[in-house]
Scaffold this motif. Structure first.
Motif, short mmCIF file in Angstrom:
data_model
loop_
_atom_site.label_atom_id
_atom_site.label_comp_id
_atom_site.label_asym_id
_atom_site.label_seq_id
_atom_site.Cartn_x
_atom_site.Cartn_y
_atom_site.Cartn_z
N ARG A 60 77.65 52.50 111.65
CA ARG A 60 77.14 53.72 112.28
C ARG A 60 76.28 53.42 113.50
O ARG A 60 76.36 54.08 114.52
CB ARG A 60 76.28 54.50 111.28
CG ARG A 60 77.00 55.53 110.49
CD ARG A 60 76.03 56.45 109.77
NE ARG A 60 74.72 55.88 109.49
CZ ARG A 60 74.41 55.18 108.41
NH1 ARG A 60 75.32 54.93 107.49
NH2 ARG A 60 73.19 54.73 108.24
N VAL A 61 75.42 52.39 113.36
CA VAL A 61 74.50 52.09 114.47
C VAL A 61 75.29 51.69 115.73
O VAL A 61 74.89 52.03 116.84
CB VAL A 61 73.47 51.01 114.07
CG1 VAL A 61 72.59 50.63 115.26
CG2 VAL A 61 72.58 51.50 112.93
N ILE A 62 76.41 50.99 115.57
CA ILE A 62 77.19 50.64 116.76
C ILE A 62 77.71 51.89 117.45
O ILE A 62 77.71 51.99 118.68
CB ILE A 62 78.38 49.73 116.40
CG1 ILE A 62 77.85 48.42 115.86
CG2 ILE A 62 79.23 49.45 117.63
CD1 ILE A 62 78.93 47.61 115.23
N HIS A 63 78.14 52.86 116.67
CA HIS A 63 78.59 54.12 117.29
C HIS A 63 77.41 54.77 118.02
O HIS A 63 77.57 55.33 119.09
CB HIS A 63 79.14 55.09 116.23
CG HIS A 63 80.49 54.68 115.70
ND1 HIS A 63 80.65 53.64 114.81
CD2 HIS A 63 81.74 55.16 115.94
CE1 HIS A 63 81.94 53.50 114.53
NE2 HIS A 63 82.62 54.40 115.20
N HIS A 64 76.23 54.67 117.42
CA HIS A 64 75.02 55.20 118.06
C HIS A 64 74.78 54.51 119.41
O HIS A 64 74.58 55.17 120.44
CB HIS A 64 73.82 54.98 117.12
CG HIS A 64 72.50 55.35 117.72
ND1 HIS A 64 71.90 56.56 117.51
CD2 HIS A 64 71.67 54.67 118.57
CE1 HIS A 64 70.76 56.62 118.18
NE2 HIS A 64 70.59 55.48 118.83
N GLU A 65 74.82 53.18 119.40
CA GLU A 65 74.53 52.44 120.63
C GLU A 65 75.58 52.72 121.71
O GLU A 65 75.25 52.91 122.88
CB GLU A 65 74.45 50.93 120.35
CG GLU A 65 73.31 50.53 119.41
CD GLU A 65 71.96 51.01 119.88
OE1 GLU A 65 71.74 51.13 121.10
OE2 GLU A 65 71.09 51.29 119.03
N ASN A 121 67.82 52.21 126.80
CA ASN A 121 67.60 53.17 125.74
C ASN A 121 67.19 52.44 124.48
O ASN A 121 67.53 51.30 124.29
CB ASN A 121 68.85 53.98 125.52
CG ASN A 121 69.01 54.94 126.67
OD1 ASN A 121 68.22 55.84 126.85
ND2 ASN A 121 70.00 54.69 127.51
N CYS A 122 66.50 53.16 123.65
CA CYS A 122 66.04 52.62 122.38
C CYS A 122 64.84 51.73 122.55
O CYS A 122 64.56 50.93 121.70
CB CYS A 122 67.08 51.79 121.66
SG CYS A 122 68.61 52.64 121.48
N ARG A 123 64.23 51.77 123.69
CA ARG A 123 63.04 50.96 123.72
C ARG A 123 61.99 51.50 124.66
O ARG A 123 62.07 52.55 125.19
CB ARG A 123 63.37 49.52 123.99
CG ARG A 123 64.27 49.28 125.19
CD ARG A 123 64.16 47.89 125.66
NE ARG A 123 62.76 47.67 125.99
CZ ARG A 123 62.25 48.05 127.12
NH1 ARG A 123 62.95 48.70 128.00
NH2 ARG A 123 60.97 47.81 127.38
N PHE A 158 58.92 49.31 114.92
CA PHE A 158 59.30 48.84 116.26
C PHE A 158 58.83 49.75 117.37
O PHE A 158 58.29 49.32 118.39
CB PHE A 158 60.84 48.70 116.32
CG PHE A 158 61.36 48.43 117.71
CD1 PHE A 158 61.23 47.17 118.29
CD2 PHE A 158 61.97 49.44 118.45
CE1 PHE A 158 61.70 46.92 119.57
CE2 PHE A 158 62.45 49.19 119.73
CZ PHE A 158 62.31 47.93 120.29
N HIS A 159 59.06 51.06 117.19
CA HIS A 159 58.80 51.99 118.29
C HIS A 159 57.32 52.14 118.61
O HIS A 159 56.97 52.53 119.71
CB HIS A 159 59.43 53.34 117.97
CG HIS A 159 60.92 53.24 117.77
ND1 HIS A 159 61.48 52.65 116.65
CD2 HIS A 159 61.96 53.62 118.54
CE1 HIS A 159 62.80 52.69 116.75
NE2 HIS A 159 63.11 53.27 117.88
N VAL A 160 56.45 51.81 117.65
CA VAL A 160 55.02 51.85 117.95
C VAL A 160 54.65 50.56 118.69
O VAL A 160 54.01 50.61 119.75
CB VAL A 160 54.18 52.04 116.67
CG1 VAL A 160 52.69 51.92 116.96
CG2 VAL A 160 54.50 53.40 116.04
O1 X8Z Z 1 65.91 52.96 117.07
C1 X8Z Z 1 66.94 53.52 116.75
C2 X8Z Z 1 68.27 53.07 117.34
C3 X8Z Z 1 68.12 52.58 118.71
S1 X8Z Z 1 67.70 53.85 119.82
C4 X8Z Z 1 68.87 51.97 116.51
N1 X8Z Z 1 66.92 54.50 115.82
C5 X8Z Z 1 65.68 54.95 115.19
C6 X8Z Z 1 65.10 53.88 114.28
O2 X8Z Z 1 65.80 52.91 113.97
O3 X8Z Z 1 63.96 54.02 113.86
C7 X8Z Z 1 68.08 55.28 115.37
C8 X8Z Z 1 67.55 56.25 114.36
C9 X8Z Z 1 66.05 56.16 114.39
#
Ligand code: X8Z
Ligand code: ZN
Length: 617
Positions: free
Chosen positions: A379-384, A7-9, A510-512
């Motif tokens: 917060r991000v650790i709770h997310h992960e 996830n997240c990638r 990152f996501h792009v």
């Molecule tokens: O990429 C993430 C997480 C991993 S799925 C840290 N997020 C997006 C970002 O950082 O752009 C969480 C919120 C939006």
């Protein structure tokens, strides 16, 4: 199909996307009928085919994932080549399987099998081995290039990785310095723009071979509705929250004008993107010290407290685990602690963007994150961990159903839990000395809005841009023009300098660079409030939503777990119903949560409008 990817990638292997509606053109379907298929297909044959495909894809997907784990933990030419190879193998099998699956399209299958057959066809199909190799190589290269990119300030010997640049954007109030680091980071992505252009081309080829208009349409097909219906859903939700965003944007502009002066922050038009405390202007909580209410600043500074206590990465992660176990969920396995990457190594390049991994479809779950002792990372650790507890909860499902109900659900789980990190909770676990009086709630509400409400248009525009790129509506020469048109229209933020020739600002995210779909985060921002409202109700709570914490509440935990365990076995509205009793995504929960803030912002904006004319030039 998440058995294949963390996830997240990136969705390289994730191109077997989730839950969908596939309308294949007749021509594509005929062409694809396997040559060797004998006689009329039967239900029994179809079920055997599905079981066999699931097993093989799961194994190959896990192998590919392991290679990817190593590649992102050790960015080198060789690890990139190995992950590309593993992904290529997976792509070959998933494409072949998708074609073979068409043989059974007219059969009346049991519900679960019909759903699996549909999922198997939501993938890219690249018949040419060269294309598969190119696609996998480019994907691995772009992820690595993003992960190791640095800005090297002229005349200095030390180059700055993203983490350091982000820290400057979060804390400096010198507009020139902010602009320098903003431009410095955005000057790195053009290095892989050509790769991205080529990648889009190959990806589209693979989507079209499966009968989709383009890769964007394939992505939008992952939501148990048609791609067109999904676009309308996104727009509907955006319209629900837009007035709240507008109030926050107006207030932020007034306060930034006071801080930086009218010559830096214009009275109308877009706010310059380098002033919002974040590299992508996607969340603005770092501006809180400038924006906080003069008289009603409730709450303590969690970052200061974590630093003061010297809370290390492991201790921060333990707090998060403690929240989940308080809901009745299991402890993380020992292997989580042995195998996760929790801090940035000094001696090698890693992809620091936080991600959650499930390496065996059972319990070899890990996170990879460069944790720093800040409220944000807390917060991000709770997310992960939300991703991991979802993985663990559906590990008993069959491979194709080991996934989120839709990808927005996966992103929403940990954030839902993090909404329960209230001052009362922090006091309970000893991270806050005193609990502020409820009359002081505007401060914390504003802080949360700067994260979550500010995020909404960004969460929407990233994939609006990619949909346009994948459909060919936007050509490579206009990437930046289209990117900034959307940023201005939705976020109301503007580029700190003119658009550069050959630039690739989208690629600075990152996501792009890693080709991870983004609409999921927009959905997650809506869903998490819907889940939070429902869980609070389950816990018997009826006060203001921002004061509700379900910490320690086993009834709420059981309700959540019930949905998590369903994985992707049912269309997402059924999963939503299991927790909320509702079958539509709905932003009213978010609007309820922020209702007192909205009122306050509108009152402030009326007052600020009167004094704004006297802001220093
Ligand atoms: O990429 C993430 C997480 C991993 S799925 C840290 N997020 C997006 C970002 O950082 O752009 C969480 C919120 C939006
Ligand atoms: Zn995530």
């Amino acid at each position: 199909m998440n058995m294949m990817y963390p996830n997240c990638r990136r969705s390289l292997v994730a191109t077997l996307v989730a839950g969908a509606f596939v309308a294949l053109p007749a021509a594509a379907a005929t062409k694809a009928t396997p040559a060797k298929a004998q006689g009329k297909p039967t239900v029994l044959e179809a079920e055997r085919f599905i079981a066999d495909a699931e097993e093989k894809l799961e194994q190959l997907g896990l192998d590919a994932q392991r290679a990817e784990w190593v590649a992102e933990n050790f960015i080198t030419l060789d690890t990139q080549s190995m992950t590309a190879q593993a992904n290529e193998g997976f792509l070959t099998l998933s494409g072949e399987t998708a074609l073979k699956a068409r043989r059974y399209k007219d059969l009346k299958l049991p519900e679960a099998s019909a759903r699996k057959l549909m999922l198997l066809q939501q993938t890219l199909m690249l018949p040419d081995a060269k294309d598969r190799a190119t696609y996998a190589r480019l994907a691995a290269h772009m992820t690595g290039a993003y992960g190791s990119a640095k800005y090297c300030p002229p005349g200095k010997t030390d180059c700055m990785p993203l983490g350091e640049l982000e820290k400057v954007l979060a804390t400096s109030r010198d507009p020139n310095r902010l602009k320098e680091v903003w431009l410095g980071w955005h000057a790195q992505s053009p290095a892989y723009k050509d790769d991205y252009v080529k990648y889009v081309e190959v990806s589209n080829k693979g989507a079209r071979a499966m009968g989709y208009a383009d890769t964007g349409a394939l992505w939008r097909s992952g939501y148990d509705m048609s791609p067109e219906a999904f676009s309308s859903e996104m727009e509907r939700l955006w319209q629900q929250v837009k007035p709240l965003y507008d109030s926050l944007h107006t207030y932020t502009r007034f306060k930034l004008r006071q801080a930086y002066g009218a010559s830096v922050v214009p009275a109308t038009g877009p706010i310059p993107a380098h002033l919002l405390g974040n590299m992508w202007a996607q969340s603005w909580d770092n501006l809180y010290p400038l924006l906080k209410p003069a008289t009603r600043d409730g709450g303590e500074d969690l970052t200061a407290l974590l630093e003061e206590r010297k809370t290390d990465a492991k201790a921060m992660t333990r707090y998060a685990e403690g929240f989940y176990t308080s809901l009745g969920m299991r402890k993380l396995p020992d292997t989580f602690w042995e195998r996760s990457l929790l801090t940035k190594p000094r001696d090698r390049e890693v992809v620091c963007h936080a991600s959650a991994w499930d390496l065996d479809g059972k319990d070899d779950v890990r996170i990879k994150m460069c944790i720093t002792p800040t409220a944000e990372d807390f917060r991000v650790i709770h997310h992960e961990l939300g991703h991991l507890y979802y993985d663990l909860a559906y590990s008993g499902q069959s491979p194709l159903f080991k996934n989120g109900a839709n990808d927005g659900f996966h992103e929403a789980i940990g954030d839902t839990v993090a909404l329960s990190i209230t001052p009362a909770y922090l006091k309970q676990v000893g991270l806050m000395k005193s609990e502020p009086d409820p009359s002081q709630d505007i401060g914390p509400l504003l802080y949360t809005a700067l994260q979550k409400v500010a995020f909404l248009p960004f969460g929407y525009m990233v994939d609006k841009w990619r949909w346009q790129v994948y459909s060919g509506q936007v050509k490579p020469a206009d990437y930046d023009k289209a990117w900034w048109a959307l940023k201005e229209q939705y976020q109301g933020v503007g580029r700190p300098g003119p658009i550069a020739e050959g630039g690739f600002d989208a690629g600075a995210k990152f996501h792009v660079a890693s080709d991870t779909p983004y609409a999921r985060y927009f959905l997650a921002h809506v869903l998490q409030f819907q889940f939070h409202r429902a869980l609070c109700r389950e816990a018997g709570y009826s006060g203001p939503l921002n004061r509700c914490s379900v910490y320690g509440n086993k009834a709420a935990g059981a309700r959540f777990q019930q949905m998590l365990a369903m994985g992707k076995s049912k269309p997402w509205p059924e999963a939503l119903k299991a927790v909320t009793g509702e079958d539509k995504m709905d932003a009213t929960a978010m609007l309820d949560y922020f209702a007192p803030l909205k009122q306050w912002l509108d009152a402030q904006n009326r007052e600020l409008a009167k004094t704004d004319a006297s802001v220093k030039p």
